[in-house]
Scaffold this motif. Structure first.
Motif, PDB file in Angstrom:
ATOM      1  N   GLY A   1     -40.016  42.945 -18.092  1.00 55.84           N
ATOM      2  CA  GLY A   1     -39.223  41.896 -18.894  1.00 55.84           C
ATOM      3  C   GLY A   1     -39.005  40.506 -18.184  1.00 55.84           C
ATOM      4  N   LYS A   2     -40.044  40.236 -17.291  1.00 52.36           N
ATOM      5  CA  LYS A   2     -40.218  39.122 -16.491  1.00 52.36           C
ATOM      6  C   LYS A   2     -40.995  38.007 -17.408  1.00 52.36           C
TER       7      LYS A   2
ATOM      8  N   MET B   1     -33.560  28.785 -13.105  1.00 52.27           N
ATOM      9  CA  MET B   1     -32.828  29.369 -14.404  1.00 52.27           C
ATOM     10  C   MET B   1     -33.484  30.798 -14.397  1.00 52.27           C
ATOM     11  N   SER B   2     -32.574  31.674 -14.850  1.00 49.80           N
ATOM     12  CA  SER B   2     -33.222  32.895 -15.105  1.00 49.80           C
ATOM     13  C   SER B   2     -34.083  33.045 -16.346  1.00 49.80           C
ATOM     14  N   GLU B   3     -35.097  33.914 -16.200  1.00 49.28           N
ATOM     15  CA  GLU B   3     -35.920  34.106 -17.299  1.00 49.28           C
ATOM     16  C   GLU B   3     -35.400  34.319 -18.614  1.00 49.28           C
ATOM     17  N   LYS B   4     -34.117  35.075 -18.523  1.00 48.46           N
ATOM     18  CA  LYS B   4     -33.773  35.347 -19.863  1.00 48.46           C
ATOM     19  C   LYS B   4     -33.326  34.333 -20.872  1.00 48.46           C
ATOM     20  N   TYR B   5     -33.088  33.346 -20.175  1.00 52.92           N
ATOM     21  CA  TYR B   5     -32.690  32.151 -21.012  1.00 52.92           C
ATOM     22  C   TYR B   5     -33.751  31.387 -21.877  1.00 52.92           C
ATOM     23  N   ASP B   6     -34.833  31.927 -21.568  1.00 50.48           N
ATOM     24  CA  ASP B   6     -35.863  31.353 -22.321  1.00 50.48           C
ATOM     25  C   ASP B   6     -36.271  32.493 -23.488  1.00 50.48           C
ATOM     26  N   VAL B   7     -35.524  33.330 -23.558  1.00 47.04           N
ATOM     27  CA  VAL B   7     -35.596  34.067 -24.773  1.00 47.04           C
ATOM     28  C   VAL B   7     -34.322  33.962 -25.451  1.00 47.04           C
ATOM     29  N   ARG B   8     -34.682  33.617 -26.822  1.00 51.41           N
ATOM     30  CA  ARG B   8     -33.471  33.829 -27.842  1.00 51.41           C
ATOM     31  C   ARG B   8     -32.630  34.817 -27.823  1.00 51.41           C
ATOM     32  N   PRO B   9     -31.393  34.642 -28.167  1.00 45.30           N
ATOM     33  CA  PRO B   9     -30.427  35.898 -28.132  1.00 45.30           C
ATOM     34  C   PRO B   9     -31.084  36.693 -29.394  1.00 45.30           C
ATOM     35  N   GLY B  10     -30.845  38.037 -29.362  1.00 43.37           N
ATOM     36  CA  GLY B  10     -31.311  38.936 -30.608  1.00 43.37           C
ATOM     37  C   GLY B  10     -32.812  39.487 -30.545  1.00 43.37           C
ATOM     38  N   GLN B  11     -33.508  38.522 -29.728  1.00 42.70           N
ATOM     39  CA  GLN B  11     -34.830  38.870 -29.816  1.00 42.70           C
ATOM     40  C   GLN B  11     -35.251  40.282 -29.211  1.00 42.70           C
ATOM     41  N   SER B  12     -36.346  40.923 -29.943  1.00 41.77           N
ATOM     42  CA  SER B  12     -36.478  42.213 -29.212  1.00 41.77           C
ATOM     43  C   SER B  12     -37.483  42.000 -28.148  1.00 41.77           C
ATOM     44  N   ILE B  13     -36.834  42.598 -26.958  1.00 47.83           N
ATOM     45  CA  ILE B  13     -37.412  42.616 -25.626  1.00 47.83           C
ATOM     46  C   ILE B  13     -38.640  43.509 -25.696  1.00 47.83           C
ATOM     47  N   GLU B  14     -38.464  44.459 -26.453  1.00 44.88           N
ATOM     48  CA  GLU B  14     -39.943  45.359 -26.513  1.00 44.88           C
ATOM     49  C   GLU B  14     -41.079  44.933 -27.278  1.00 44.88           C
ATOM     50  N   LEU B  15     -40.669  44.127 -28.447  1.00 41.63           N
ATOM     51  CA  LEU B  15     -41.804  43.318 -28.899  1.00 41.63           C
ATOM     52  C   LEU B  15     -42.372  42.282 -28.139  1.00 41.63           C
ATOM     53  N   LEU B  16     -41.540  41.433 -27.410  1.00 42.09           N
ATOM     54  CA  LEU B  16     -42.159  40.383 -26.470  1.00 42.09           C
ATOM     55  C   LEU B  16     -43.056  40.950 -25.338  1.00 42.09           C
ATOM     56  N   LYS B  17     -42.487  42.282 -24.964  1.00 44.82           N
ATOM     57  CA  LYS B  17     -43.532  43.134 -24.056  1.00 44.82           C
ATOM     58  C   LYS B  17     -44.857  43.493 -24.634  1.00 44.82           C
ATOM     59  N   GLU B  18     -44.718  43.891 -26.095  1.00 40.78           N
ATOM     60  CA  GLU B  18     -45.960  44.258 -26.582  1.00 40.78           C
ATOM     61  C   GLU B  18     -46.846  43.193 -26.879  1.00 40.78           C
ATOM     62  N   LEU B  19     -46.281  41.891 -26.946  1.00 40.05           N
ATOM     63  CA  LEU B  19     -47.012  40.837 -27.557  1.00 40.05           C
ATOM     64  C   LEU B  19     -47.605  40.120 -26.255  1.00 40.05           C
ATOM     65  N   HIS B  20     -47.290  40.601 -25.161  1.00 39.83           N
ATOM     66  CA  HIS B  20     -47.567  40.141 -23.684  1.00 39.83           C
ATOM     67  C   HIS B  20     -46.679  38.902 -23.297  1.00 39.83           C
ATOM     68  N   ILE B  21     -45.752  38.720 -24.087  1.00 34.46           N
ATOM     69  CA  ILE B  21     -45.109  37.400 -23.549  1.00 34.46           C
ATOM     70  C   ILE B  21     -44.224  37.661 -22.308  1.00 34.46           C
TER      71      ILE B  21
END
Length: 289
Positions: free
Chosen positions: A26-27, A1-21
């Motif tokens: 973007g992986k 399964m691609s990693e993107k499916y673990d991120v909810r629709p509309g979530q800020s990718i930049e925020l998840l990077k800043e939080l080191h998630i």
């Protein structure tokens, strides 16, 4: 399964990077995938409370105490608050200036205009004019020792509808038990529960949360206690959720007073029971469920 499916629709990718998630690419690696699941697990407890408040109409105000890097606040804002087109606001309270500055900068970069960050201790926030006179929901995750009690005091003073606590290290009760141990050993067999130093620490921690729950019930709240499975600090894994229901206060007040007396903790009465706030809470009109 691609990693993107673990991120909810509309979530800020930049925020998840800043939080080191997410990594800078973007992986999701195994560790960050586990962290993301932990975030969602915590969110599932708080989101229904926010949704209920929103269904009742009006703006929603949340105050997060001991915010640190505002990990929780940013996730809550990203998943819930940012889609509200009203005056709803999320406040992060943190005493360390550098963390407040970092959070202010990140919120500005992300366009999270409904977030505010204040450099205050939890105790200072109770009387600060930078916060509204009433708030809807108060969170305090791993606010150390008496900071959790200050968060409870804040929530009671602000007539919060919901209080969400994950207590952290708590040494005050254990210190009083330790100081009065010799007298207690001669007075009650219950003192065997904390006669040994390790038991003093563990019993003190357990007792602290029991007293907190009684305090909330003594102010008209319904209290539930469960495990926050998957949170980073598994040894501090207790989740307390209090919902204001205008419940009868006499019995929990009596039990709280009796426990303090039985265990020789009378000197902590003002920490765990605030008569003025109790009287105010008796005069409140409960919002419809």
């Amino acid at each position: 399964m691609s990693e993107k499916y673990d991120v909810r629709p509309g979530q800020s990718i930049e925020l998840l990077k800043e939080l080191h998630i997410l990594t800078r690419e973007g992986k999701l690696n195994q560790d960050s995938r586990r962290k993301l699941k932990q975030v969602y697990h915590l969110y599932q407890f708080i989101e229904p409370l926010l949704a209920e408040l929103k269904q009742q109409g009006g703006d929603v105000t949340l105050v997060d105490h001991g915010a640190g890097k505002s990990y929780l606040g940013f996730i809550l804002y990203d998943l819930f608050f940012k889609n509200l087109s009203d005056g709803s606001r999320l406040y992060g309270i943190e005493a360390r200036d550098e963390l407040v500055t970092q959070s202010v900068d990140l919120a500005a970069r992300l366009g999270f205009s409904g977030m505010s960050f204040l450099k205050l201790s939890v105790a200072e926030s109770i009387s600060s004019d930078k916060l509204p006179s009433a708030v809807d929901i108060v969170t305090a995750l791993h606010a150390c020792n008496t900071a959790t009690d200050d968060a409870i005091r804040f929530a009671l003073a602000k007539q919060a509808r919901y209080i969400v606590l994950v207590p952290c290290c708590q040494a005050e009760v254990a210190a009083v038990l330790r100081r009065n141990k010799a007298k207690a050993l001669g007075r009650t067999a219950l003192s065997e529960l904390w006669r040994h130093p390790l038991h003093t620490r563990e019993f003190g921690s357990q007792l602290t949360n029991v007293l907190r729950c009684l305090q909330l019930e003594a102010h008209g709240y319904h209290v539930s206690v469960t495990e926050l499975v998957g949170w980073e600090h598994s040894l501090k894994n207790e989740l307390i959720i209090a919902t204001y229901k205008n419940l009868p206060r006499r019995k929990p007040s009596e039990r709280l007073t009796a426990m303090l007396a039985e265990l020789g903790l009378e000197e902590l009465a003002q920490r765990f029971f605030i008569p003025a706030l109790a009287r105010e809470s008796e005069q409140r009109i409960a919002n419809p469920a």
